[in-house]
Design a protein around this motif. Structure first.
Motif, mmCIF file in Angstrom:
data_model
loop_
_atom_site.group_PDB
_atom_site.id
_atom_site.type_symbol
_atom_site.label_atom_id
_atom_site.label_comp_id
_atom_site.label_asym_id
_atom_site.label_seq_id
_atom_site.Cartn_x
_atom_site.Cartn_y
_atom_site.Cartn_z
ATOM 1 N N ARG A 1 0.804 -1.226 0.000
ATOM 2 C CA ARG A 1 0.000 0.000 0.000
ATOM 3 C C ARG A 1 0.836 1.276 0.000
ATOM 4 N NH1 ARG A 1 -5.215 -0.010 1.702
ATOM 5 N NH2 ARG A 1 -5.160 2.053 0.769
ATOM 6 N N LEU A 2 2.145 1.165 0.230
ATOM 7 C CA LEU A 2 2.981 2.354 0.351
ATOM 8 C C LEU A 2 2.948 3.221 -0.898
ATOM 9 C CD1 LEU A 2 6.210 1.108 2.179
ATOM 10 C CD2 LEU A 2 4.274 2.375 3.119
ATOM 11 N N VAL A 3 3.025 2.611 -2.071
ATOM 12 C CA VAL A 3 3.079 3.384 -3.317
ATOM 13 C C VAL A 3 1.817 4.217 -3.488
ATOM 14 C CG1 VAL A 3 3.309 3.246 -5.818
ATOM 15 C CG2 VAL A 3 4.592 1.673 -4.366
ATOM 16 N N ASP A 4 0.661 3.628 -3.172
ATOM 17 C CA ASP A 4 -0.608 4.344 -3.328
ATOM 18 C C ASP A 4 -0.756 5.480 -2.330
ATOM 19 O OD1 ASP A 4 -1.290 2.573 -5.338
ATOM 20 O OD2 ASP A 4 -2.311 1.206 -3.956
ATOM 21 N N LEU A 5 -0.224 5.304 -1.131
ATOM 22 C CA LEU A 5 -0.453 6.266 -0.059
ATOM 23 C C LEU A 5 0.658 7.305 0.088
ATOM 24 C CD1 LEU A 5 -1.857 3.810 2.623
ATOM 25 C CD2 LEU A 5 -3.145 5.369 1.166
ATOM 26 N N ALA A 6 1.782 7.094 -0.567
ATOM 27 C CA ALA A 6 2.888 8.054 -0.476
ATOM 28 C C ALA A 6 2.487 9.381 -1.102
ATOM 29 C CB ALA A 6 4.124 7.495 -1.179
ATOM 30 N N PRO A 7 2.935 10.499 -0.528
ATOM 31 C CA PRO A 7 2.617 11.808 -1.124
ATOM 32 C C PRO A 7 3.201 11.923 -2.527
ATOM 33 C CG PRO A 7 4.243 12.032 0.636
ATOM 34 C CD PRO A 7 3.752 10.630 0.688
ATOM 35 N N ALA A 8 2.526 12.692 -3.372
ATOM 36 C CA ALA A 8 2.925 12.802 -4.778
ATOM 37 C C ALA A 8 4.292 13.441 -4.939
ATOM 38 C CB ALA A 8 1.872 13.582 -5.552
ATOM 39 N N GLU A 9 4.630 14.381 -4.068
ATOM 40 C CA GLU A 9 5.923 15.050 -4.193
ATOM 41 C C GLU A 9 6.574 15.211 -2.829
ATOM 42 O OE1 GLU A 9 5.072 19.702 -4.208
ATOM 43 O OE2 GLU A 9 4.143 18.683 -5.911
ATOM 44 N N GLY A 10 7.877 15.281 -2.857
ATOM 45 C CA GLY A 10 8.621 15.468 -1.617
ATOM 46 C C GLY A 10 8.771 14.181 -0.846
ATOM 47 N N PRO A 11 9.736 14.126 0.060
ATOM 48 C CA PRO A 11 9.930 12.918 0.869
ATOM 49 C C PRO A 11 8.883 12.811 1.970
ATOM 50 C CG PRO A 11 11.446 14.626 1.564
ATOM 51 C CD PRO A 11 10.707 15.170 0.365
ATOM 52 N N PHE A 12 8.747 11.615 2.497
ATOM 53 C CA PHE A 12 7.907 11.393 3.670
ATOM 54 C C PHE A 12 8.663 10.460 4.592
ATOM 55 C CE2 PHE A 12 6.958 7.749 1.073
ATOM 56 C CZ PHE A 12 6.752 6.716 1.972
ATOM 57 N N LEU A 13 8.278 10.465 5.858
ATOM 58 C CA LEU A 13 8.938 9.637 6.856
ATOM 59 C C LEU A 13 8.145 8.347 7.038
ATOM 60 C CD1 LEU A 13 11.252 9.417 8.889
ATOM 61 C CD2 LEU A 13 9.821 10.597 10.556
ATOM 62 N N LEU A 14 8.777 7.219 6.740
ATOM 63 C CA LEU A 14 8.153 5.922 6.970
ATOM 64 C C LEU A 14 8.509 5.477 8.380
ATOM 65 C CD1 LEU A 14 6.552 3.475 5.951
ATOM 66 C CD2 LEU A 14 8.715 2.524 5.113
ATOM 67 N N ALA A 15 7.496 5.255 9.196
ATOM 68 C CA ALA A 15 7.704 4.946 10.613
ATOM 69 C C ALA A 15 6.929 3.700 10.999
ATOM 70 C CB ALA A 15 7.255 6.132 11.476
ATOM 71 N N THR A 16 7.313 3.114 12.117
ATOM 72 C CA THR A 16 6.606 1.966 12.665
ATOM 73 C C THR A 16 6.569 2.083 14.181
ATOM 74 O OG1 THR A 16 6.630 -0.444 12.931
ATOM 75 C CG2 THR A 16 8.733 0.628 12.680
ATOM 76 N N THR A 17 5.598 1.416 14.776
ATOM 77 C CA THR A 17 5.508 1.420 16.232
ATOM 78 C C THR A 17 6.451 0.405 16.860
ATOM 79 O OG1 THR A 17 3.644 -0.135 16.110
ATOM 80 C CG2 THR A 17 3.116 2.209 16.246
#
Length: 197
Positions: A96-112
């Protein structure tokens, strides 16, 4: 990173330890919903993201989604916006990451699985792995780190790895490392040591 870009994060609520006998408590309740000093690891993770300047958090999970949504709500109590996506199981986490990632700019992938204390977003470049400083090289157990990604890196991860390979997936994808304070939730030792006597 431009200042106009909204700092986003994708937070995966779950732990492989939930499915093992290493954490007997998780047989009753998932680790990310287990209370610690009045809060759950899910809430600790959200607060760490907000302290790092994250303003939008997309949360994914498959264990007790109703309880997770009840704790998170819309995120207004922390000054951010939270959206929740229920998964049928951990196999969907990377897909699901590809669908939910923002269109531009980096994002922080985190886990609990790790409570990373991210204090700065100055290193918000795709391919940057946030990891605790090495303390004992004799311990070969993988650390569950957080990483700055973009859509292209998400495609690489989802095509080659699955959820239970989180440490290896991020280590093989990210080309730079930035040390950060962290508390591992892979077993109960770090949790017990973090609680004042």
């Amino acid at each position: 990173m431009t200042s106009a870009h909204t700092l986003c994060a994708i937070l995966i609520a779950g732990s492989p330890a939930d499915d093992t006998e290493r954490t007997p408590l998780a047989q009753e309740i998932p680790l990310h919903l287990t209370p610690l000093l009045g809060k759950t690891p899910l809430v600790f993770a959200v607060q760490a993201l907000v302290e790092a300047g994250i303003t939008h958090i997309t949360c994914l999970g498959w264990d007790e989604p109703e309880q997770c949504q009840a704790q998170l709500q819309s995120g207004l109590q922390w000054g951010c916006h939270i959206t929740w996506h229920s998964l049928s199981g951990p196999r969907q986490a990377f897909a699901r990451l590809v669908d939910l990632a923002p269109a531009e700019g980096p994002f922080l992938l985190a886990t609990t699985c790790s409570l990373m204390r991210v204090s700065s977003t100055n290193t918000a470049q795709p391919g940057t792995l946030l990891e605790p400083p090495a303390t004992d090289t004799s311990d070969c157990s993988p650390l569950w780190n957080w990483a700055w990604l973009d859509r292209q890196l998400c495609q690489e991860i989802s095509a080659s790895h699955h959820w239970h390979e989180w440490p290896q997936a991020l280590a093989s994808t990210c080309h730079s490392r930035v040390p950060a304070q962290a508390l591992s939730l892979m077993d109960g030792n770090d949790l017990l040591n973090a609680i004042p006597r």
